[in-house]
Design a protein around this motif. Structure first.
Motif, PDB file in Angstrom:
ATOM      1  N   SER A 109       0.827  -1.214   0.000  1.00  0.00           N
ATOM      2  CA  SER A 109       0.000   0.000   0.000  1.00  0.00           C
ATOM      3  C   SER A 109       0.863   1.267   0.000  1.00  0.00           C
ATOM      4  O   SER A 109       0.602   2.210  -0.767  1.00  0.00           O
ATOM      5  CB  SER A 109      -0.913  -0.013   1.235  1.00  0.00           C
ATOM      6  N   LEU A 110       1.918   1.275   0.826  1.00  0.00           N
ATOM      7  CA  LEU A 110       2.813   2.438   0.875  1.00  0.00           C
ATOM      8  C   LEU A 110       3.593   2.590  -0.421  1.00  0.00           C
ATOM      9  O   LEU A 110       3.824   3.719  -0.889  1.00  0.00           O
ATOM     10  CB  LEU A 110       3.780   2.316   2.058  1.00  0.00           C
ATOM     11  N   LYS A 112       2.571   1.705  -3.414  1.00  0.00           N
ATOM     12  CA  LYS A 112       1.647   2.257  -4.423  1.00  0.00           C
ATOM     13  C   LYS A 112       1.478   3.766  -4.237  1.00  0.00           C
ATOM     14  O   LYS A 112       1.410   4.510  -5.220  1.00  0.00           O
ATOM     15  CB  LYS A 112       0.293   1.550  -4.318  1.00  0.00           C
ATOM     16  N   GLU A 113       1.447   4.192  -2.970  1.00  0.00           N
ATOM     17  CA  GLU A 113       1.356   5.634  -2.687  1.00  0.00           C
ATOM     18  C   GLU A 113       2.610   6.350  -3.179  1.00  0.00           C
ATOM     19  O   GLU A 113       2.530   7.454  -3.754  1.00  0.00           O
ATOM     20  CB  GLU A 113       1.172   5.835  -1.182  1.00  0.00           C
ATOM     21  N   SER A 116       2.526   6.557  -7.014  1.00  0.00           N
ATOM     22  CA  SER A 116       1.573   7.587  -7.448  1.00  0.00           C
ATOM     23  C   SER A 116       2.155   8.982  -7.272  1.00  0.00           C
ATOM     24  O   SER A 116       1.997   9.846  -8.139  1.00  0.00           O
ATOM     25  CB  SER A 116       0.265   7.464  -6.665  1.00  0.00           C
ATOM     26  N   SER A 117       2.849   9.182  -6.154  1.00  0.00           N
ATOM     27  CA  SER A 117       3.442  10.507  -5.900  1.00  0.00           C
ATOM     28  C   SER A 117       4.553  10.824  -6.904  1.00  0.00           C
ATOM     29  O   SER A 117       4.866  11.996  -7.140  1.00  0.00           O
ATOM     30  CB  SER A 117       3.982  10.586  -4.476  1.00  0.00           C
ATOM     31  N   LEU A 166       7.694   7.604   3.456  1.00  0.00           N
ATOM     32  CA  LEU A 166       6.366   7.207   3.929  1.00  0.00           C
ATOM     33  C   LEU A 166       6.468   6.269   5.132  1.00  0.00           C
ATOM     34  O   LEU A 166       5.669   6.357   6.075  1.00  0.00           O
ATOM     35  CB  LEU A 166       5.591   6.534   2.797  1.00  0.00           C
TER      36      LEU A 166
END
Length: 541
Positions: A109-110, A112-113, A116-117, A166
């Motif tokens: 999940s991190l 993917k974040e 995206s960033s 993150l």
């Protein structure tokens, strides 16, 4: 009974020492007895001794041996894994707890974040592949800017730093962070380094051939003050490059520690003479290794047989016959990859032969395919095609094979198992006459569904054991079968040219045998023709 070199290893007191311990040479015995000797002969406090290894099982085994052998009944030394020790430091210095440890789901999940960033489309990236590269970068202790990424190429460093940021934001760490944070802590805070150097005056490393660059650097920091490093391992058994281990680090000890004492434990108490002789000559084909000669403690010659079979069925039949005729011996059936154990495990099931395997094979995958084929045959119209041709139409014409390729595009090993199983089902249908009913065919095919009725839950319930080469490390069997020793299987086609690592892996496999070693290859698998592995020729000549 101890031999001369074992006594040297056990009685070593201060200063750096490298113990090169070949297969069956009493490595663990020497390491544990050396700990006992430090306490009982030199009055070293157990709390000043640090013993590190790579698995919890190995750490527990050494601790249990120490408790049984030692006459000291106070506190025990620290026996643990590198990660458990590093986490101990982080708990004490940064007050981390188990809640700070990152799980796989949150890691994805991190990531993917982070992607995206960095404006990288998620559908173009294999997240697990990127996480493996981030792990490799940390374990090698190199800058993200210098890391060569296959997954992200030039975008790797910005994704790396975004992902790390993150994790810091949420105060989370994974196992790789434990190492990197400890390294940064000890490198940049002399007071903290001094504290841990004084806490552990004697550092012992087990299986040092499997150490990665970051673990190596941390160890060197810890022992820099007192130089009491005692490292035990065998460069010929380094088989974890995919986890970041670097066997050549063992060879750099002499440069780092000029007064290093090197002891070679070269007497094999496990294997018979012929097995030791052939294995020793085989591993000499590797260039990056310490030069050493091994001898067997046994006067018995032992047995080595080289066998070639038409296919997996003939190979499995032979092994099953040997199992039935063999009483009172442990039998190890070893293979390069988990998928290579799929057929022999199913064959043992069919023949009601109990066996132990640490983990399941690919039955779930093959059972799903079987149900798909049965559903297709149940619902298709009678078009006059043979069953073989019907399944071929389902695979090629109706796109089932393309579906599988898409489903397992990031898992080539599972895909190969799936396609091989389809070949097996299709070839099974050749046996049927044209007049057989579809219901009878389905009834027959359902018998090919595997439920692992004969896979035992414990090792004590059987004398037959199935392991990959990796999984067999540290084990021993009276009789060993190394199966499917063919080009395209052994060495692995996915080894990226690192044949020396593959050779070390095969060396580990053949040195599991005490008295009888069978090396077998096949001619045909899944409709493909295979030739014997180059490793067989290297063993013979």
């Amino acid at each position: 009974m101890r031999n001369e070199k074992q006594i040297l290893a056990i009685e070593h007191f201060t200063g750096p020492c490298l113990v090169i311990a070949g297969p069956g040479s009493g490595k663990t015995k020497c390491l544990v007895e050396r700990v006992c000797n430090l306490i009982e002969s030199h009055q070293i406090s157990p709390e000043k001794i640090l013993v590190l290894t790579f698995t919890k099982d190995a750490a527990n085994e050494m601790k249990n041996r120490f408790v049984k052998q030692s006459s000291f009944h106070g506190k025990t030394p620290f026996f643990g894994t590198f990660h458990s020790f590093f986490f101990q430091i982080l708990k004490e210095e940064y007050h981390f707890s188990n809640q700070n440890i990152l799980n796989t789901k949150t890691a994805v999940s991190l990531l993917k974040e982070a992607l995206s960033s960095c404006h990288i489309p998620l559908n173009t990236v294999d997240c697990f592949g990127v996480l493996k590269e981030i792990s490799a970068c940390l374990n090698k202790n190199i800058s993200a800017d210098d890391f060569e990424s296959r997954m992200l190429q030039s975008d790797f460093s910005k994704v790396f730093f975004s992902y790390q940021s993150l994790k810091d934001k949420h105060n989370l760490i994974d196992f790789d962070d434990m190492q990197s944070k400890v390294y940064d802590l000890l490198s940049n805070h002399e007071d903290v380094l001094d504290k841990w150097q004084n806490r552990y005056l004697f550092v012992l490393l087990d299986e040092v051939q499997d150490i990665n660059s970051l673990q190596f650097d941390i160890t060197n920091l810890l022992v820099k003050k007192h130089q009491n490093l005692y490292a035990v391992g065998d460069d010929d058994q380094s088989i974890y490059a995919f986890r970041g281990s670097v066997p050549r680090l063992m060879m750099s000890f002499e440069k780092i520690y000029p007064n290093l004492k090197t002891i070679v434990l070269n007497t094999n108490y496990r294997s018979k003479k012929q097995i030791v002789s052939v294995a020793s000559k085989f591993i000499e084909h590797n260039g990056c290794r310490f030069s050493k000669e091994y001898e067997s403690f046994s006067d018995n010659f032992g047995t080595i047989k080289y066998l070639q079979f038409e296919d997996e069925c003939a190979q499995a039949n032979y092994i099953s016959d040997v199992i039935r005729l063999t009483k009172g011996k442990t039998i190890g059936i070893l293979f390069r990859n988990k998928k290579d154990g799929d057929y022999i495990s199913r064959f043992l099931e069919w023949n009601h032969i109990p066996y132990y395997a640490k983990e399941r094979f690919y039955y779930q995958n093959t059972n799903e395919i079987l149900l798909d084929v049965i559903n297709y045959l149940s619902n298709k119209k009678d078009d006059g095609y043979s069953l073989f041709a019907s399944i071929n139409m389902y695979r090629k014409g109706l796109g089932y094979e393309s579906y599988l390729k898409k489903k397992y595009e990031n898992d080539p090993i599972t895909l190969e198992v799936a396609l091989s199983y389809l070949d097996e089902l299709q070839n099974e249908c050749k046996k049927f006459s044209k007049n057989i009913s579809v219901s009878d065919v389905i009834c027959h095919l359902k018998k090919m569904e595997m439920k692992e009725l004969y896979r035992t839950k414990t090792k004590e319930e059987t004398n037959v054991f199935l392991y990959t080469y990796h999984g067999s490390k540290g084990l021993e069997f009276d009789m060993v079968f190394c199966i499917d020793v063919n080009e395209g299987i052994v060495p692995s086609p996915y080894c990226n040219g690192d044949v020396e690592e593959e050779r070390r892996m095969f060396y580990v496999a053949i040195t599991r045998a005490k008295s009888d070693l069978y090396i077998s290859c096949i001619k045909i698998r899944g409709g493909k023709t295979y030739s014997p592995s180059v490793f067989i020729n290297e063993m013979k000549y």
